[in-house]
Design an enzyme around this catalytic site. Structure first.
Site, mmCIF file in Angstrom:
data_model
loop_
_atom_site.group_PDB
_atom_site.id
_atom_site.type_symbol
_atom_site.label_atom_id
_atom_site.label_comp_id
_atom_site.label_asym_id
_atom_site.label_seq_id
_atom_site.Cartn_x
_atom_site.Cartn_y
_atom_site.Cartn_z
ATOM 1 N N TYR A 1 -1.538 0.343 10.508
ATOM 2 C CA TYR A 1 -1.484 -0.264 9.228
ATOM 3 C C TYR A 1 -0.215 0.311 8.507
ATOM 4 O O TYR A 1 0.566 -0.735 7.801
ATOM 5 C CB TYR A 1 -2.813 0.283 8.648
ATOM 6 C CG TYR A 1 -2.984 -0.149 7.071
ATOM 7 C CD1 TYR A 1 -3.048 -1.601 6.865
ATOM 8 C CD2 TYR A 1 -3.213 0.660 6.203
ATOM 9 C CE1 TYR A 1 -3.536 -2.034 5.360
ATOM 10 C CE2 TYR A 1 -3.418 0.253 4.612
ATOM 11 C CZ TYR A 1 -3.528 -0.919 4.492
ATOM 12 O OH TYR A 1 -3.549 -1.521 3.209
ATOM 13 N N SER B 1 0.765 -1.252 -0.110
ATOM 14 C CA SER B 1 0.030 0.053 0.188
ATOM 15 C C SER B 1 0.813 1.303 0.070
ATOM 16 O O SER B 1 1.995 1.227 0.421
ATOM 17 C CB SER B 1 -0.832 -0.081 1.335
ATOM 18 O OG SER B 1 -1.385 1.207 1.420
HETATM 19 N N1 LIG Z 1 -8.788 -0.996 -0.848
HETATM 20 C C1 LIG Z 1 -7.608 -0.012 -0.718
HETATM 21 O O1 LIG Z 1 -7.858 1.089 -0.484
HETATM 22 C C2 LIG Z 1 -6.334 -0.621 -0.624
HETATM 23 C C3 LIG Z 1 -5.189 0.388 -0.947
HETATM 24 C C4 LIG Z 1 -4.059 -0.237 -0.858
HETATM 25 C C5 LIG Z 1 -3.869 -1.598 -0.507
HETATM 26 N N2 LIG Z 1 -4.840 -2.412 -0.173
HETATM 27 C C6 LIG Z 1 -4.655 -3.807 0.113
HETATM 28 O O2 LIG Z 1 -4.780 -4.627 -1.138
HETATM 29 C C7 LIG Z 1 -5.225 -6.002 -0.405
HETATM 30 C C8 LIG Z 1 -6.691 -6.263 -0.840
HETATM 31 O O3 LIG Z 1 -7.712 -5.171 -0.405
HETATM 32 P P1 LIG Z 1 -9.072 -5.195 -0.812
HETATM 33 O O4 LIG Z 1 -9.303 -3.725 -0.948
HETATM 34 O O5 LIG Z 1 -9.369 -5.878 -1.812
HETATM 35 O O6 LIG Z 1 -9.800 -5.734 0.623
HETATM 36 P P2 LIG Z 1 -10.811 -6.759 1.019
HETATM 37 O O7 LIG Z 1 -11.887 -6.682 -0.025
HETATM 38 O O8 LIG Z 1 -11.100 -6.663 2.438
HETATM 39 O O9 LIG Z 1 -9.860 -8.053 0.753
HETATM 40 C C9 LIG Z 1 -8.935 -8.866 1.727
HETATM 41 C C10 LIG Z 1 -9.061 -10.201 1.471
HETATM 42 O O10 LIG Z 1 -8.334 -10.726 2.323
HETATM 43 C C11 LIG Z 1 -8.693 -12.112 2.809
HETATM 44 N N3 LIG Z 1 -8.348 -12.313 4.064
HETATM 45 C C12 LIG Z 1 -8.506 -11.449 5.119
HETATM 46 N N4 LIG Z 1 -7.617 -12.157 5.944
HETATM 47 C C13 LIG Z 1 -7.732 -13.686 5.937
HETATM 48 C C14 LIG Z 1 -7.001 -14.482 6.442
HETATM 49 N N5 LIG Z 1 -6.811 -14.603 7.781
HETATM 50 N N6 LIG Z 1 -6.921 -15.707 5.776
HETATM 51 C C15 LIG Z 1 -6.968 -15.813 4.523
HETATM 52 N N7 LIG Z 1 -7.451 -14.613 3.774
HETATM 53 C C16 LIG Z 1 -7.838 -13.426 4.278
HETATM 54 C C17 LIG Z 1 -10.253 -11.723 2.660
HETATM 55 O O11 LIG Z 1 -11.000 -12.923 2.528
HETATM 56 P P3 LIG Z 1 -11.728 -13.531 3.675
HETATM 57 O O12 LIG Z 1 -12.603 -12.846 4.644
HETATM 58 O O13 LIG Z 1 -12.550 -14.483 2.757
HETATM 59 O O14 LIG Z 1 -10.829 -14.609 4.312
HETATM 60 C C18 LIG Z 1 -10.420 -10.908 1.377
HETATM 61 O O15 LIG Z 1 -10.396 -11.740 0.224
HETATM 62 C C19 LIG Z 1 -5.082 -5.785 1.090
HETATM 63 O O16 LIG Z 1 -3.673 -6.404 1.314
HETATM 64 C C20 LIG Z 1 -5.176 -4.267 1.603
HETATM 65 O O17 LIG Z 1 -4.195 -3.878 2.644
HETATM 66 C C21 LIG Z 1 -6.102 -1.828 -0.264
#
Ligand SMILES: NC(=O)c1ccc[n+]([C@@H]2O[C@H](COP(=O)([O-])OP(=O)(O)OC[C@H]3O[C@@H](n4cnc5c(N)ncnc54)[C@H](OP(=O)(O)O)[C@@H]3O)[C@@H](O)[C@H]2O)c1
Length: 256
Positions: free
Chosen positions: A145, A132
Protein backbone atom coordinates in the site's frame (compact mmCIF):
# COMPACT_ATOMS: atom_id res chain seq x y z
CA UNK A 1 -16.61 13.39 -11.69
CA UNK A 2 -16.02 11.64 -8.38
CA UNK A 3 -14.63 8.09 -8.34
CA UNK A 4 -15.11 5.76 -5.38
CA UNK A 5 -18.55 7.30 -4.83
CA UNK A 6 -20.27 4.09 -3.73
CA UNK A 7 -18.86 4.22 -0.18
CA UNK A 8 -16.71 5.98 2.39
CA UNK A 9 -14.82 9.12 1.40
CA UNK A 10 -15.96 9.21 -2.24
CA UNK A 11 -19.63 8.99 -1.27
CA UNK A 12 -19.16 11.88 1.20
CA UNK A 13 -17.33 13.90 -1.46
CA UNK A 14 -20.21 13.43 -3.92
CA UNK A 15 -22.64 14.67 -1.24
CA UNK A 16 -20.44 17.62 -0.24
CA UNK A 17 -19.99 18.74 -3.86
CA UNK A 18 -23.72 18.45 -4.57
CA UNK A 19 -24.36 20.58 -1.46
CA UNK A 20 -21.98 23.26 -2.73
CA UNK A 21 -23.71 23.37 -6.11
CA UNK A 22 -21.70 21.06 -8.36
CA UNK A 23 -23.21 18.70 -10.91
CA UNK A 24 -21.64 15.37 -10.01
CA UNK A 25 -21.10 12.15 -11.94
CA UNK A 26 -20.59 9.43 -9.31
CA UNK A 27 -18.43 6.50 -10.41
CA UNK A 28 -17.71 3.08 -8.82
CA UNK A 29 -18.50 -0.54 -9.65
CA UNK A 30 -21.57 -1.09 -7.43
CA UNK A 31 -24.45 0.30 -9.48
CA UNK A 32 -27.13 -0.19 -6.83
CA UNK A 33 -25.27 1.91 -4.25
CA UNK A 34 -24.70 4.65 -6.83
CA UNK A 35 -28.42 4.59 -7.74
CA UNK A 36 -29.34 5.14 -4.07
CA UNK A 37 -26.93 8.09 -3.97
CA UNK A 38 -28.45 9.46 -7.18
CA UNK A 39 -31.93 9.19 -5.72
CA UNK A 40 -30.88 11.02 -2.59
CA UNK A 41 -28.54 13.71 -3.92
CA UNK A 42 -29.06 14.02 -7.67
CA UNK A 43 -25.48 12.91 -8.37
CA UNK A 44 -25.62 11.00 -11.68
CA UNK A 45 -24.72 7.34 -11.18
CA UNK A 46 -22.26 5.73 -13.59
CA UNK A 47 -21.05 2.19 -12.90
CA UNK A 48 -17.54 1.43 -14.14
CA UNK A 49 -14.55 -0.68 -13.20
CA UNK A 50 -11.60 1.69 -13.33
CA UNK A 51 -9.19 -1.19 -13.94
CA UNK A 52 -10.95 -1.95 -17.24
CA UNK A 53 -9.88 -0.07 -20.37
CA UNK A 54 -13.25 -0.80 -22.00
CA UNK A 55 -15.13 0.70 -19.03
CA UNK A 56 -12.92 3.81 -19.08
CA UNK A 57 -13.61 4.21 -22.80
CA UNK A 58 -17.38 3.93 -22.24
CA UNK A 59 -17.19 6.37 -19.29
CA UNK A 60 -15.27 8.86 -21.43
CA UNK A 61 -17.90 8.63 -24.19
CA UNK A 62 -20.66 9.19 -21.62
CA UNK A 63 -18.85 12.24 -20.22
CA UNK A 64 -18.27 13.54 -23.76
CA UNK A 65 -22.02 13.62 -24.25
CA UNK A 66 -22.84 15.22 -20.90
CA UNK A 67 -19.54 17.04 -20.19
CA UNK A 68 -17.10 18.69 -20.35
CA UNK A 69 -15.75 17.59 -16.98
CA UNK A 70 -14.55 20.46 -14.78
CA UNK A 71 -12.99 18.38 -12.03
CA UNK A 72 -11.62 14.86 -11.93
CA UNK A 73 -11.76 13.79 -8.27
CA UNK A 74 -10.09 10.40 -7.94
CA UNK A 75 -10.96 8.81 -4.62
CA UNK A 76 -11.32 5.15 -5.64
CA UNK A 77 -8.53 2.99 -4.31
CA UNK A 78 -7.69 0.80 -1.40
CA UNK A 79 -5.39 -1.63 0.36
CA UNK A 80 -5.17 -5.40 0.33
CA UNK A 81 -3.23 -7.23 3.01
CA UNK A 82 -0.97 -6.15 5.86
CA UNK A 83 1.84 -8.59 5.15
CA UNK A 84 5.55 -8.21 5.57
CA UNK A 85 7.38 -7.80 2.25
CA UNK A 86 8.61 -11.40 2.41
CA UNK A 87 5.06 -12.71 2.81
CA UNK A 88 3.30 -10.37 0.35
CA UNK A 89 0.97 -11.90 -2.23
CA UNK A 90 1.75 -10.70 -5.75
CA UNK A 91 -1.96 -10.63 -6.66
CA UNK A 92 -2.66 -8.22 -3.76
CA UNK A 93 0.16 -5.93 -4.84
CA UNK A 94 -1.01 -6.07 -8.48
CA UNK A 95 -4.55 -5.15 -7.40
CA UNK A 96 -3.24 -2.19 -5.34
CA UNK A 97 -1.14 -0.87 -8.24
CA UNK A 98 -4.03 -1.27 -10.65
CA UNK A 99 -6.69 0.42 -8.54
CA UNK A 100 -4.57 3.19 -6.99
CA UNK A 101 -1.96 4.05 -9.64
CA UNK A 102 -2.94 2.73 -13.06
CA UNK A 103 -6.57 3.84 -12.72
CA UNK A 104 -5.30 7.37 -12.06
CA UNK A 105 -3.18 7.24 -15.22
CA UNK A 106 -6.06 5.81 -17.27
CA UNK A 107 -8.43 8.53 -16.06
CA UNK A 108 -6.03 11.40 -16.66
CA UNK A 109 -5.23 10.16 -20.17
CA UNK A 110 -8.93 9.77 -20.99
CA UNK A 111 -10.32 12.93 -19.41
CA UNK A 112 -7.62 15.57 -19.81
CA UNK A 113 -9.03 16.70 -23.22
CA UNK A 114 -12.36 17.42 -21.51
CA UNK A 115 -10.67 19.22 -18.62
CA UNK A 116 -8.90 21.42 -21.17
CA UNK A 117 -12.22 22.23 -22.84
CA UNK A 118 -13.73 23.12 -19.46
CA UNK A 119 -10.72 25.27 -18.58
CA UNK A 120 -11.06 27.09 -21.90
CA UNK A 121 -14.64 28.07 -21.11
CA UNK A 122 -14.42 28.50 -17.30
CA UNK A 123 -10.89 29.77 -16.76
CA UNK A 124 -9.68 26.68 -14.95
CA UNK A 125 -10.26 22.98 -14.31
CA UNK A 126 -9.16 20.59 -11.58
CA UNK A 127 -7.69 17.21 -10.85
CA UNK A 128 -7.62 15.93 -7.28
CA UNK A 129 -6.17 12.66 -6.02
CA UNK A 130 -6.79 11.08 -2.63
CA UNK A 131 -3.54 9.40 -1.67
CA UNK A 132 -2.65 8.72 1.98
CA UNK A 133 -0.10 9.41 4.68
CA UNK A 134 0.96 5.87 3.71
CA UNK A 135 2.42 7.55 0.60
CA UNK A 136 4.77 9.54 2.82
CA UNK A 137 5.88 7.13 5.55
CA UNK A 138 6.46 3.39 5.38
CA UNK A 139 5.26 1.10 8.13
CA UNK A 140 5.85 -2.58 8.77
CA UNK A 141 3.16 -4.56 6.96
CA UNK A 142 2.36 -1.60 4.72
CA UNK A 143 4.82 -1.98 1.83
CA UNK A 144 2.35 -2.83 -0.95
CA UNK A 145 0.00 0.00 0.00
CA UNK A 146 2.91 2.36 0.79
CA UNK A 147 4.35 1.74 -2.66
CA UNK A 148 1.01 2.06 -4.46
CA UNK A 149 -0.02 5.30 -2.73
CA UNK A 150 3.49 6.75 -3.16
CA UNK A 151 3.16 5.87 -6.85
CA UNK A 152 -0.17 7.69 -7.09
CA UNK A 153 1.35 10.67 -5.25
CA UNK A 154 4.29 10.81 -7.70
CA UNK A 155 1.83 10.71 -10.61
CA UNK A 156 0.17 13.85 -9.17
CA UNK A 157 3.56 15.57 -8.71
CA UNK A 158 4.65 14.81 -12.27
CA UNK A 159 1.27 15.82 -13.71
CA UNK A 160 1.50 19.23 -11.99
CA UNK A 161 4.85 19.80 -13.71
CA UNK A 162 3.56 18.60 -17.08
CA UNK A 163 0.55 20.94 -16.90
CA UNK A 164 2.67 24.00 -16.11
CA UNK A 165 1.40 26.87 -18.25
CA UNK A 166 -2.16 25.49 -18.36
CA UNK A 167 -4.94 26.60 -15.98
CA UNK A 168 -5.47 23.12 -14.54
CA UNK A 169 -4.93 22.51 -10.84
CA UNK A 170 -3.45 19.30 -9.45
CA UNK A 171 -4.35 18.76 -5.81
CA UNK A 172 -3.35 15.85 -3.58
CA UNK A 173 -5.18 15.08 -0.34
CA UNK A 174 -3.32 12.65 1.93
CA UNK A 175 -5.39 11.51 4.90
CA UNK A 176 -4.18 9.53 7.89
CA UNK A 177 -6.61 7.29 9.77
CA UNK A 178 -10.17 7.67 8.47
CA UNK A 179 -12.87 5.48 9.99
CA UNK A 180 -14.91 4.34 7.00
CA UNK A 181 -17.03 1.18 7.03
CA UNK A 182 -15.24 -0.83 4.31
CA UNK A 183 -11.60 0.20 3.88
CA UNK A 184 -9.99 -1.80 6.71
CA UNK A 185 -12.45 -4.69 6.44
CA UNK A 186 -11.47 -5.09 2.77
CA UNK A 187 -7.80 -4.71 3.62
CA UNK A 188 -8.01 -7.49 6.21
CA UNK A 189 -9.89 -9.92 3.96
CA UNK A 190 -13.33 -9.36 5.51
CA UNK A 191 -12.26 -9.78 9.16
CA UNK A 192 -14.57 -7.23 10.81
CA UNK A 193 -13.28 -7.93 14.33
CA UNK A 194 -9.65 -7.29 13.37
CA UNK A 195 -10.78 -4.20 11.44
CA UNK A 196 -12.54 -2.70 14.48
CA UNK A 197 -9.42 -3.36 16.58
CA UNK A 198 -7.50 -0.93 14.33
CA UNK A 199 -9.67 1.96 15.56
CA UNK A 200 -10.13 0.68 19.13
CA UNK A 201 -9.81 3.41 21.76
CA UNK A 202 -8.77 6.07 19.23
CA UNK A 203 -10.56 9.27 20.13
CA UNK A 204 -12.15 10.68 16.99
CA UNK A 205 -10.44 9.19 13.94
CA UNK A 206 -11.14 11.30 10.85
CA UNK A 207 -14.53 10.69 9.24
CA UNK A 208 -15.29 10.52 5.53
CA UNK A 209 -17.12 13.85 5.94
CA UNK A 210 -13.97 15.47 7.43
CA UNK A 211 -12.03 14.55 4.29
CA UNK A 212 -14.91 15.55 2.00
CA UNK A 213 -15.06 19.02 3.62
CA UNK A 214 -11.38 19.57 2.85
CA UNK A 215 -11.78 18.33 -0.74
CA UNK A 216 -14.77 20.62 -1.30
CA UNK A 217 -12.74 23.52 0.14
CA UNK A 218 -9.84 22.84 -2.24
CA UNK A 219 -12.13 22.63 -5.28
CA UNK A 220 -14.18 25.68 -4.33
CA UNK A 221 -11.12 27.87 -3.62
CA UNK A 222 -10.41 30.58 -6.22
CA UNK A 223 -9.15 29.02 -9.45
CA UNK A 224 -5.61 30.43 -9.16
CA UNK A 225 -5.08 28.79 -5.74
CA UNK A 226 -3.55 25.32 -6.04
CA UNK A 227 -3.41 23.42 -2.76
CA UNK A 228 -0.61 21.08 -3.84
CA UNK A 229 -0.66 18.65 -0.93
CA UNK A 230 -3.00 18.58 2.03
CA UNK A 231 -1.93 16.11 4.71
CA UNK A 232 -4.61 15.62 7.35
CA UNK A 233 -4.74 13.33 10.37
CA UNK A 234 -6.80 12.87 13.48
CA UNK A 235 -5.22 14.69 16.43
CA UNK A 236 -4.70 11.30 18.11
CA UNK A 237 -2.36 10.20 15.28
CA UNK A 238 0.76 12.35 15.55
CA UNK A 239 2.55 10.11 13.05
CA UNK A 240 2.05 6.78 11.34
CA UNK A 241 3.78 5.05 14.28
CA UNK A 242 2.42 7.26 17.07
CA UNK A 243 -1.27 6.71 17.67
CA UNK A 244 -2.81 7.63 21.04
CA UNK A 245 -5.46 5.21 22.27
CA UNK A 246 -7.75 6.38 25.05
CA UNK A 247 -9.14 9.83 25.74
CA UNK A 248 -7.05 12.86 24.76
CA UNK A 249 -6.34 14.93 27.88
CA UNK A 250 -4.39 18.14 28.41
CA UNK A 251 -1.46 17.36 30.78
CA UNK A 252 -1.39 18.97 34.22
CA UNK A 253 -5.02 20.07 34.18
CA UNK A 254 -7.71 18.48 36.36
CA UNK A 255 -10.48 17.05 34.19
CA UNK A 256 -13.78 18.89 34.82
N1 LIG B 1 -9.94 4.90 5.19
C1 LIG B 1 -8.73 5.34 5.40
O1 LIG B 1 -8.18 5.24 6.53
C2 LIG B 1 -7.95 6.01 4.31
C3 LIG B 1 -6.84 6.79 4.67
C4 LIG B 1 -6.09 7.42 3.69
C5 LIG B 1 -6.45 7.28 2.36
N2 LIG B 1 -7.52 6.50 2.00
C6 LIG B 1 -7.83 6.39 0.58
O2 LIG B 1 -9.07 7.03 0.36
C7 LIG B 1 -9.77 6.40 -0.71
C8 LIG B 1 -11.16 5.98 -0.26
O3 LIG B 1 -11.06 5.20 0.92
P1 LIG B 1 -12.34 4.77 1.77
O4 LIG B 1 -11.89 4.67 3.18
O5 LIG B 1 -13.48 5.61 1.41
O6 LIG B 1 -12.49 3.27 1.25
P2 LIG B 1 -13.73 2.47 0.61
O7 LIG B 1 -14.98 2.80 1.35
O8 LIG B 1 -13.27 1.06 0.54
O9 LIG B 1 -13.86 3.09 -0.84
C9 LIG B 1 -13.18 2.62 -1.96
C10 LIG B 1 -13.97 3.05 -3.18
O10 LIG B 1 -13.24 2.69 -4.36
C11 LIG B 1 -14.12 2.05 -5.26
N3 LIG B 1 -13.38 1.11 -6.09
C12 LIG B 1 -12.56 0.12 -5.67
N4 LIG B 1 -12.10 -0.56 -6.73
C13 LIG B 1 -12.66 0.02 -7.83
C14 LIG B 1 -12.59 -0.26 -9.21
N5 LIG B 1 -11.85 -1.27 -9.71
N6 LIG B 1 -13.29 0.51 -10.07
C15 LIG B 1 -14.06 1.52 -9.59
N7 LIG B 1 -14.15 1.83 -8.30
C16 LIG B 1 -13.47 1.08 -7.43
C17 LIG B 1 -15.12 1.34 -4.36
O11 LIG B 1 -16.36 1.14 -5.04
P3 LIG B 1 -16.89 -0.26 -5.64
O12 LIG B 1 -16.44 -1.33 -4.70
O13 LIG B 1 -18.37 -0.05 -5.71
O14 LIG B 1 -16.24 -0.33 -6.99
C18 LIG B 1 -15.32 2.35 -3.26
O15 LIG B 1 -16.31 3.28 -3.62
C19 LIG B 1 -8.88 5.25 -1.17
O16 LIG B 1 -8.10 5.67 -2.26
C20 LIG B 1 -7.99 4.99 0.05
O17 LIG B 1 -6.76 4.40 -0.34
C21 LIG B 1 -8.28 5.88 2.95
Amino acid sequence: MVTGASSGIGESVARALRTSGWDVVAVARRAERLSALQEETGAVAYAADLTSDADIQALTAFLDETGPVHALVHVAGGARGADRVEDGRVEDWQWMFDVNVLSAQRLVAAILPQLRQAAASDGHADTLFVTSTAAQTAYAGGAGYNAAKAGESMLAHALRLELNGEPIRVVEVAPGMVHTPEFTVNRLGGDTVAAERVYEGVQAPLTADDVADVIAYALNAPGHVNLDLITMRPVAQSAQHLLARGPLRPRGVESQ
